[in-house]
Design an enzyme around this catalytic site. Sequence first.
Site, mmCIF file in Angstrom:
data_model
loop_
_atom_site.group_PDB
_atom_site.id
_atom_site.type_symbol
_atom_site.label_atom_id
_atom_site.label_comp_id
_atom_site.label_asym_id
_atom_site.label_seq_id
_atom_site.Cartn_x
_atom_site.Cartn_y
_atom_site.Cartn_z
ATOM 1 N N GLU A 201 50.323 47.366 40.039
ATOM 2 C CA GLU A 201 50.723 47.231 41.442
ATOM 3 C C GLU A 201 52.221 47.409 41.695
ATOM 4 O O GLU A 201 52.920 46.460 42.093
ATOM 5 C CB GLU A 201 50.281 45.867 41.988
ATOM 6 C CG GLU A 201 48.799 45.652 41.934
ATOM 7 C CD GLU A 201 48.337 44.451 42.754
ATOM 8 O OE1 GLU A 201 49.188 43.654 43.174
ATOM 9 O OE2 GLU A 201 47.122 44.326 42.989
ATOM 10 N N GLU A 390 40.910 45.457 39.804
ATOM 11 C CA GLU A 390 40.975 44.058 40.255
ATOM 12 C C GLU A 390 40.222 43.918 41.568
ATOM 13 O O GLU A 390 40.363 44.752 42.467
ATOM 14 C CB GLU A 390 42.412 43.598 40.532
ATOM 15 C CG GLU A 390 43.213 43.190 39.340
ATOM 16 C CD GLU A 390 44.572 42.590 39.728
ATOM 17 O OE1 GLU A 390 44.687 41.993 40.816
ATOM 18 O OE2 GLU A 390 45.501 42.744 38.919
HETATM 19 C C1 NOJ Z 1 47.266 41.156 42.139
HETATM 20 C C2 NOJ Z 1 47.965 40.936 40.842
HETATM 21 O O1 NOJ Z 1 47.821 42.014 39.978
HETATM 22 C C3 NOJ Z 1 47.594 39.650 40.151
HETATM 23 O O2 NOJ Z 1 48.615 39.354 39.271
HETATM 24 C C4 NOJ Z 1 47.362 38.574 41.190
HETATM 25 O O3 NOJ Z 1 47.199 37.337 40.611
HETATM 26 C C5 NOJ Z 1 46.134 38.949 41.977
HETATM 27 N N1 NOJ Z 1 46.309 40.252 42.591
HETATM 28 C C6 NOJ Z 1 45.771 37.937 43.047
HETATM 29 O O4 NOJ Z 1 46.806 37.789 43.946
#
Ligand code: NOJ
Length: 480
Positions: A201, A390
Amino acid sequence: MERRKVLRLFFVSSIAAVIAPKFSFAHLNPIEKLDFSSLDFGKDFKWGVATAAYQIEGAHNIDGKSPSIWDTFSHKKGAIKTGENGDIACDFYHSYEKDLDLLKSLNMTVFRFSIAWSRILPNGIGTTNQTGIDFYHRVIDACLARGIEPWITLYHWDLPQILQDKGGWINRDAVLWFSEYANLVTKTYGGKVKNWMVFNEPSAFTALGYLIGYHAPGLKGLKQYLPAVHHVCLSQAEGGRIIRKNVANANIGTTFSCSHVDVFNSKKRDGEAASRWDVILNRLFIEPALGMGYPTESLPILRKLNKYIQPGDLERLKFDFDFIGVQNYTREVVKANAFIPFMKGLEIKPVKRGAKEITEMGWEVYPEGIYKILKQFAAYPGVKKIFVTENGCAFPDEAVDGKVNDINRIDFYQRYLKEVLRAKKEGVNIGGFFSWTLLDNFEWNEGFKPRFGLVHVDFKTQKRIIKESGYWFKDFLLFL
Ligand code: NOJ
């Protein structure tokens, strides 16, 4: 529903009821309710979880590890809403064997994790730390011994502090530092690991860390943000090339946080703000990699990037990724707002429009959003394959008598998965789905309060309890 499917669902639910006695069907009927099964995604579809080093490992200052920007940031007064830090987190550094057993017990076969750069290169570059290197060898070997595929993210936000002291991603040398680190990691583990992601991200860690200061290193302003964006973008492509060079038969990707953007109302200004927000969230890092350059037309302020772009850079931003990791949780509804000082020139305000279902993060539950964003990313001609690297949700789960009855999380996954399947059936080449996440963990500046795991963690005792959502996945994946 066709007869074959009805029979299969009946079969799955009856067998699951027998072999997973902990799973209580009485309160939710999750499997019977579904009109699809894991088989509909195909035999080759990968199922797993995603994690990140700083959020789970703990062991922040032992065995030769130096501080990362998150060690420093989380110890700053007021930086983390709950005043907590990731010093111990889930203590995965010591419990990885048992945690991978838990993952295996959920019938999942992918473990996505990241390497803590400062554990293996305490000075950021130069001398390596063998103890740190050995730790990840053990994690990888423990995955392979269980028939779990290790998927490595090179960078999930924890830059060595020593490099931040030299400017971090704002300094163009970051491309060289990152290349050295990527070279080391891929040469070290490339014989055993075939699935790689360069970044996690980039739009999130550049905007949150270098534009609005909510995340490490806590910097604010376009003067920090824009060079960071360009150097991360260069490193993204460079990382891809390094993996290609060092790892035979590698499957190379990088991940993007992305959300479908809706307009608050039909006002022209809101529409324009929504399109600018779409650039920041969804387009800024993928388009240069695809050879499209920066999306300056849609967000003129990006012209200021020219100050940091050197001859030959636009060519160097390109890399032909084997897959793109899409990470989606919610959608964004956007309204124009001229009074956001540090966003001068962006004038955007994401708003909550009375959404009915909200998670612990304040994010709207909007399953159709994952379908829309998958279609948006698949529409780029250069995107060959997508993995949902994710997706998940945080709720205030409680352990009662050794059980965590997180029915809302089961419902969330069922509805999001249905939309993923819809996109897949319409031709989007989706190769897998990784839940965020295995264990409740350190949710960055939110501390430990938002619980995203399929497994509940008591942070005082480190006791793990598989939640009902974990059992749901176990049953759902039973026949693969
Ligand atoms: C994005 C991130 O990659 C991760 O580190 C985070 O905990 C989750 N989404 C939830 O916010």
